[in-house]
Write a protein that holds these residues in place. Structure first.
Motif, PDB file in Angstrom:
ATOM      1  N   ARG A   1       0.832  -1.209   0.000  1.00  0.00           N
ATOM      2  CA  ARG A   1       0.000   0.000   0.000  1.00  0.00           C
ATOM      3  C   ARG A   1       0.864   1.256   0.000  1.00  0.00           C
ATOM      4  O   ARG A   1       0.537   2.253  -0.644  1.00  0.00           O
ATOM      5  CB  ARG A   1      -0.924   0.013   1.217  1.00  0.00           C
ATOM      6  CG  ARG A   1      -1.937  -1.123   1.248  1.00  0.00           C
ATOM      7  CD  ARG A   1      -3.036  -0.930   0.227  1.00  0.00           C
ATOM      8  NE  ARG A   1      -4.085  -1.951   0.374  1.00  0.00           N
ATOM      9  CZ  ARG A   1      -5.219  -1.974  -0.327  1.00  0.00           C
ATOM     10  NH1 ARG A   1      -5.434  -1.042  -1.233  1.00  0.00           N
ATOM     11  NH2 ARG A   1      -6.113  -2.917  -0.140  1.00  0.00           N
ATOM     12  N   ALA A   2       1.968   1.220   0.727  1.00  0.00           N
ATOM     13  CA  ALA A   2       2.887   2.357   0.741  1.00  0.00           C
ATOM     14  C   ALA A   2       3.560   2.527  -0.621  1.00  0.00           C
ATOM     15  O   ALA A   2       3.714   3.644  -1.117  1.00  0.00           O
ATOM     16  CB  ALA A   2       3.937   2.161   1.830  1.00  0.00           C
ATOM     17  N   ILE A   3       3.934   1.412  -1.231  1.00  0.00           N
ATOM     18  CA  ILE A   3       4.535   1.467  -2.565  1.00  0.00           C
ATOM     19  C   ILE A   3       3.527   2.036  -3.561  1.00  0.00           C
ATOM     20  O   ILE A   3       3.853   2.926  -4.363  1.00  0.00           O
ATOM     21  CB  ILE A   3       4.993   0.067  -3.000  1.00  0.00           C
ATOM     22  CG1 ILE A   3       6.121  -0.433  -2.096  1.00  0.00           C
ATOM     23  CG2 ILE A   3       5.454   0.083  -4.465  1.00  0.00           C
ATOM     24  CD1 ILE A   3       6.503  -1.890  -2.326  1.00  0.00           C
ATOM     25  N   ASP A   4       2.293   1.529  -3.516  1.00  0.00           N
ATOM     26  CA  ASP A   4       1.253   2.014  -4.427  1.00  0.00           C
ATOM     27  C   ASP A   4       1.053   3.513  -4.270  1.00  0.00           C
ATOM     28  O   ASP A   4       0.905   4.247  -5.265  1.00  0.00           O
ATOM     29  CB  ASP A   4      -0.076   1.299  -4.145  1.00  0.00           C
ATOM     30  CG  ASP A   4      -0.029  -0.187  -4.468  1.00  0.00           C
ATOM     31  OD1 ASP A   4       0.862  -0.605  -5.235  1.00  0.00           O
ATOM     32  OD2 ASP A   4      -0.877  -0.931  -3.941  1.00  0.00           O
ATOM     33  N   PHE A   5       1.038   3.985  -3.024  1.00  0.00           N
ATOM     34  CA  PHE A   5       0.815   5.410  -2.757  1.00  0.00           C
ATOM     35  C   PHE A   5       1.919   6.247  -3.385  1.00  0.00           C
ATOM     36  O   PHE A   5       1.661   7.242  -4.070  1.00  0.00           O
ATOM     37  CB  PHE A   5       0.761   5.647  -1.243  1.00  0.00           C
ATOM     38  CG  PHE A   5       0.384   7.059  -0.876  1.00  0.00           C
ATOM     39  CD1 PHE A   5      -0.934   7.386  -0.622  1.00  0.00           C
ATOM     40  CD2 PHE A   5       1.345   8.059  -0.777  1.00  0.00           C
ATOM     41  CE1 PHE A   5      -1.288   8.693  -0.279  1.00  0.00           C
ATOM     42  CE2 PHE A   5       1.010   9.354  -0.442  1.00  0.00           C
ATOM     43  CZ  PHE A   5      -0.320   9.672  -0.189  1.00  0.00           C
ATOM     44  N   GLN A   6       3.165   5.839  -3.172  1.00  0.00           N
ATOM     45  CA  GLN A   6       4.289   6.625  -3.697  1.00  0.00           C
ATOM     46  C   GLN A   6       4.320   6.648  -5.212  1.00  0.00           C
ATOM     47  O   GLN A   6       4.719   7.645  -5.821  1.00  0.00           O
ATOM     48  CB  GLN A   6       5.609   6.061  -3.181  1.00  0.00           C
ATOM     49  CG  GLN A   6       5.912   6.375  -1.742  1.00  0.00           C
ATOM     50  CD  GLN A   6       7.401   6.450  -1.492  1.00  0.00           C
ATOM     51  OE1 GLN A   6       8.056   7.433  -1.836  1.00  0.00           O
ATOM     52  NE2 GLN A   6       7.938   5.407  -0.892  1.00  0.00           N
ATOM     53  N   ARG A   7       3.917   5.555  -5.839  1.00  0.00           N
ATOM     54  CA  ARG A   7       4.017   5.444  -7.292  1.00  0.00           C
ATOM     55  C   ARG A   7       2.839   6.088  -8.015  1.00  0.00           C
ATOM     56  O   ARG A   7       2.882   6.239  -9.238  1.00  0.00           O
ATOM     57  CB  ARG A   7       4.136   3.968  -7.681  1.00  0.00           C
ATOM     58  CG  ARG A   7       5.498   3.368  -7.323  1.00  0.00           C
ATOM     59  CD  ARG A   7       5.516   1.855  -7.454  1.00  0.00           C
ATOM     60  NE  ARG A   7       5.222   1.400  -8.802  1.00  0.00           N
ATOM     61  CZ  ARG A   7       6.135   1.228  -9.767  1.00  0.00           C
ATOM     62  NH1 ARG A   7       7.402   1.505  -9.515  1.00  0.00           N
ATOM     63  NH2 ARG A   7       5.785   0.786 -10.953  1.00  0.00           N
ATOM     64  N   ALA A   8       1.811   6.467  -7.265  1.00  0.00           N
ATOM     65  CA  ALA A   8       0.634   7.119  -7.851  1.00  0.00           C
ATOM     66  C   ALA A   8       0.726   8.638  -7.624  1.00  0.00           C
ATOM     67  O   ALA A   8       1.490   9.100  -6.765  1.00  0.00           O
ATOM     68  CB  ALA A   8      -0.636   6.564  -7.207  1.00  0.00           C
ATOM     69  N   PRO A   9      -0.036   9.418  -8.372  1.00  0.00           N
ATOM     70  CA  PRO A   9      -0.026  10.868  -8.140  1.00  0.00           C
ATOM     71  C   PRO A   9      -0.512  11.201  -6.728  1.00  0.00           C
ATOM     72  O   PRO A   9      -1.487  10.640  -6.245  1.00  0.00           O
ATOM     73  CB  PRO A   9      -1.010  11.384  -9.206  1.00  0.00           C
ATOM     74  CG  PRO A   9      -1.057  10.323 -10.249  1.00  0.00           C
ATOM     75  CD  PRO A   9      -0.876   9.030  -9.517  1.00  0.00           C
ATOM     76  N   HIS A  10       0.195  12.112  -6.068  1.00  0.00           N
ATOM     77  CA  HIS A  10      -0.222  12.550  -4.742  1.00  0.00           C
ATOM     78  C   HIS A  10       0.388  13.924  -4.468  1.00  0.00           C
ATOM     79  O   HIS A  10       1.319  14.359  -5.149  1.00  0.00           O
ATOM     80  CB  HIS A  10       0.218  11.544  -3.667  1.00  0.00           C
ATOM     81  CG  HIS A  10       1.701  11.349  -3.585  1.00  0.00           C
ATOM     82  ND1 HIS A  10       2.541  12.183  -2.894  1.00  0.00           N
ATOM     83  CD2 HIS A  10       2.512  10.401  -4.127  1.00  0.00           C
ATOM     84  CE1 HIS A  10       3.787  11.782  -3.008  1.00  0.00           C
ATOM     85  NE2 HIS A  10       3.801  10.692  -3.761  1.00  0.00           N
ATOM     86  N   MET A  11      -0.170  14.602  -3.458  1.00  0.00           N
ATOM     87  CA  MET A  11       0.284  15.951  -3.120  1.00  0.00           C
ATOM     88  C   MET A  11       1.063  15.958  -1.806  1.00  0.00           C
ATOM     89  O   MET A  11       1.291  17.004  -1.211  1.00  0.00           O
ATOM     90  CB  MET A  11      -0.924  16.886  -3.008  1.00  0.00           C
ATOM     91  CG  MET A  11      -1.743  17.001  -4.279  1.00  0.00           C
ATOM     92  SD  MET A  11      -0.800  17.759  -5.631  1.00  0.00           S
ATOM     93  CE  MET A  11      -0.671  19.443  -5.022  1.00  0.00           C
ATOM     94  N   HIS A  12       1.482  14.807  -1.334  1.00  0.00           N
ATOM     95  CA  HIS A  12       2.138  14.693  -0.049  1.00  0.00           C
ATOM     96  C   HIS A  12       3.666  14.678  -0.182  1.00  0.00           C
ATOM     97  O   HIS A  12       4.200  14.281  -1.216  1.00  0.00           O
ATOM     98  CB  HIS A  12       1.717  13.399   0.655  1.00  0.00           C
ATOM     99  CG  HIS A  12       0.278  13.349   1.054  1.00  0.00           C
ATOM    100  ND1 HIS A  12      -0.755  13.277   0.134  1.00  0.00           N
ATOM    101  CD2 HIS A  12      -0.306  13.350   2.283  1.00  0.00           C
ATOM    102  CE1 HIS A  12      -1.906  13.234   0.781  1.00  0.00           C
ATOM    103  NE2 HIS A  12      -1.667  13.278   2.073  1.00  0.00           N
TER     104      HIS A  12
END
Length: 257
Positions: free
Chosen positions: A141-152
């Motif tokens: 889930r952390a990998i998915d988050f980093q590899r997807a667009p985000h504003m964090h």
């Protein structure tokens, strides 16, 4: 007389990419669950061994640790992170993946060392992660988050730990029920790791998680699988800081070979 069946063990592991090399050749025998669920099953005697968060072992005086094997990092781990839209100093509440155990305590230690003690709340669902100002994620889930667009911005807990201590951090170990007869089980787990590392290039080339370049970088650089003197010093330092910030009681780890 029929031949004896090989010993059957109840072994639990996490369903994350970083654990794949440790269950090579015994995948069909593995019970997959989150770190929190594995810890619960091990406590209830439903498993003979489980790849659990180091916190489960340190905060409960009931396990042996299989020496020589861990999921660890020296520096950036990539898959244990705090995503934040505001400066860390402004954190009043942090939402965390309820599947995690060690990462919550590691983050509490890292923030307490900066004089920060925010409240921690369970994340209601993964879709809500993008909406949070501060969210702690682990594993795929952390990998998915980093590899997807985000504003964090990303606060990598492995990097932060090594920056603080100059030591590796151990996230997970094979926990065995203390005092149980498990010589063959220990051999099985050691053989699986040996097979996994021997065939690591094949794992990287044939798995379908993400892309091959990422798998090679992640499994070959971010994560390592040995539990030696430096890793044990990292565990000892984590014990020291857990006690310092009243996150115990903390028990000394017991290693078995």
């Amino acid at each position: 007389m029929p031949p004896l069946e090989p010993p059957s063990f109840r072994i639990g592991s996490v369903p994350y990419l970083n654990a794949v090399p440790l269950t090579r050749g015994i995948e069909g025998e593995i019970i997959f669950a989150t770190p929190a669920k594995l810890a619960e099953m091990l406590r209830h005697g439903e498993l003979d061994a489980a790849l659990v968060s180091i916190t489960e072992v340190l905060l409960n005086d009931r396990y042996d640790i299989l020496d020589g094997i861990a999921i660890a990092s020296l520096g950036e781990v990539y898959s244990v992170l705090l995503a934040h839209r505001k400066p860390l100093a402004e954190a009043e509440e942090i939402f965390y993946d309820p599947a995690s155990l060690t990462s919550v305590n590691l983050l509490k230690v890292l923030l307490a060392e900066r004089g920060l003690k925010p409240a921690f709340k369970a994340l209601e669902n993964y879709e809500a992660a993008l909406e949070k100002d501060f969210v702690l994620l682990i594993g795929d889930r952390a990998i998915d988050f980093q590899r997807a667009p985000h504003m964090h911005e990303i606060f990598d807990l492995g990097h932060a730990w090594t920056e603080l201590t100059n030591l590796p951090f151990v996230y997970a170990v094979w926990a065995l029920r203390h005092g149980a007869e498990n010589k063959e089980l220990r051999r099985t787990l050691r053989d699986a790791k040996k097979f996994g590392l021997t065939t690591l290039d094949g794992i990287i080339e044939t798995r379908e998680d993400y892309d091959e370049a990422f798998r090679r970088d992640y499994l070959g650089w971010h994560i390592h699988y040995h539990l030696a003197e430096d890793e044990k010093r990292g565990i000892a330092k984590f014990c020291e800081l857990l006690r310092k910030h009243n996150l115990g009681p903390v028990f000394e780890p017991k290693f078995v070979s």
